[in-house]
Design a protein around this motif. Sequence first.
Motif, mmCIF file in Angstrom:
data_model
loop_
_atom_site.group_PDB
_atom_site.id
_atom_site.type_symbol
_atom_site.label_atom_id
_atom_site.label_comp_id
_atom_site.label_asym_id
_atom_site.label_seq_id
_atom_site.Cartn_x
_atom_site.Cartn_y
_atom_site.Cartn_z
ATOM 1 N N GLN A 23 0.828 -1.204 0.000
ATOM 2 C CA GLN A 23 0.000 0.000 0.000
ATOM 3 C C GLN A 23 0.863 1.255 0.000
ATOM 4 O O GLN A 23 0.540 2.234 -0.653
ATOM 5 N N ARG A 24 1.938 1.224 0.752
ATOM 6 C CA ARG A 24 2.817 2.391 0.806
ATOM 7 C C ARG A 24 4.247 1.948 1.107
ATOM 8 O O ARG A 24 4.627 1.775 2.260
ATOM 9 N N PRO A 25 5.058 1.759 0.069
ATOM 10 C CA PRO A 25 6.456 1.407 0.301
ATOM 11 C C PRO A 25 7.194 2.567 0.979
ATOM 12 O O PRO A 25 6.783 3.725 0.878
ATOM 13 N N PRO A 26 8.297 2.298 1.674
ATOM 14 C CA PRO A 26 9.061 3.378 2.295
ATOM 15 C C PRO A 26 9.705 4.271 1.247
ATOM 16 O O PRO A 26 9.804 3.918 0.066
ATOM 17 N N ALA A 27 10.162 5.430 1.682
ATOM 18 C CA ALA A 27 10.693 6.433 0.756
ATOM 19 C C ALA A 27 11.836 5.897 -0.076
ATOM 20 O O ALA A 27 11.958 6.209 -1.270
ATOM 21 N N GLU A 28 12.698 5.077 0.530
ATOM 22 C CA GLU A 28 13.853 4.572 -0.212
ATOM 23 C C GLU A 28 13.454 3.600 -1.313
ATOM 24 O O GLU A 28 14.238 3.352 -2.241
#
Length: 377
Positions: A23-28
């Motif tokens: 749903q929402r991968p981390p920024a990196e």
Amino acid sequence: MAAVGKSRGVGERPAEAGRPGLQRPPAEVRYAEELAALRASDRDPRPPGWELSLRAARRFVVGDESAGISRKFVGNSALVERALVTLATNRGLMLVGEPGTAKSLLSELIAAAVSGTSTLTVQGGAATTEDQIKYGWNYALLVSEGPSPRSLVPAPMLKGMAEGRVVRFEEITRCPLEVQDCLLSLLSERVLAIPELDGPDGMVFARAGFNVIATANTRDRGVNEMSAALKRRFNFETVFPIADLSTEVALVEAESAALLRRSGVEPPPDRDLLEVLVSTFRELRSGAESGGGGRGSAVLSTAEAVSVAHAVGVRGWFLRGESGSAEDLVTCLAGTAAKDSPDDLARLRRFLEQQAGRRSGGRWRELYDARHLLADR
């Protein structure tokens, strides 16, 4: 202010295709291509333990159109510069501000730029314990073998110190004071003692690159006010709401469009309806709708505006096959601008009755005509 609250960056990036289903991968992960490009072209000096130089990290956060780097934080670039300099001087960074002003997003972006990872995170709360911050134990191994490095379970702070990475501490003032103060020696001495272990295993010394970014909402600072000793370990920076209407509308449009795509909604959000939504939020949170008579208890942040825009689009598309209407907006506004406070609901009703009908534009008239939908709230 910044982009939007805890959970969003501006738009989707191609790197997300590498982690389907999240749903929402981390920024990196979301911005892996941009980070790789910055690392490859970065020729500036880097602070010890950093993945990028200060200049490159700043470009990653505030964007560089000429280099194809997207802007991820909508706010004062000087704030970003001060935050990076704070971390480079090995002082902790404390980001404070109203809920939904993208403090968590900013900490995530900075951690990804500085350390290459943003997932060493402690979520503060009344139930947060020192074990969740520093380390715990695998009790099966602890009983069978006794204390040993093998039975040790590192928490984010121990990992960050051992690996030389930035640790994020969300909502620190929601933690009990004694839990907060376990950071004192970590930030001053840069060492974590493990008294259960003997010899060199009993001391973990921070490697270059380790630091802490903490966040706190101004509305929560009285819950468990930080001790003076802990405050001295941090530089404080305030993240303010977006001042410009057009900038906030553009941000809400970009964020809600990305969320709608992920939700399987085909039509993009209606720009005119978004302007009505953002203008309504700005007036309600400033108290302007009541002649400056004070603000309500609801958090009417840019992040909440994005959530409402997302709900409007989902409601319109899956119920009627369209992008959403003013009636959808009134229905979704009630649960955000009013929550469970009768006073906030009265403020929303008053705005729709007294202000919406006076504004020019078809969407404002539609909003006024849909005010009856609040009658059953």
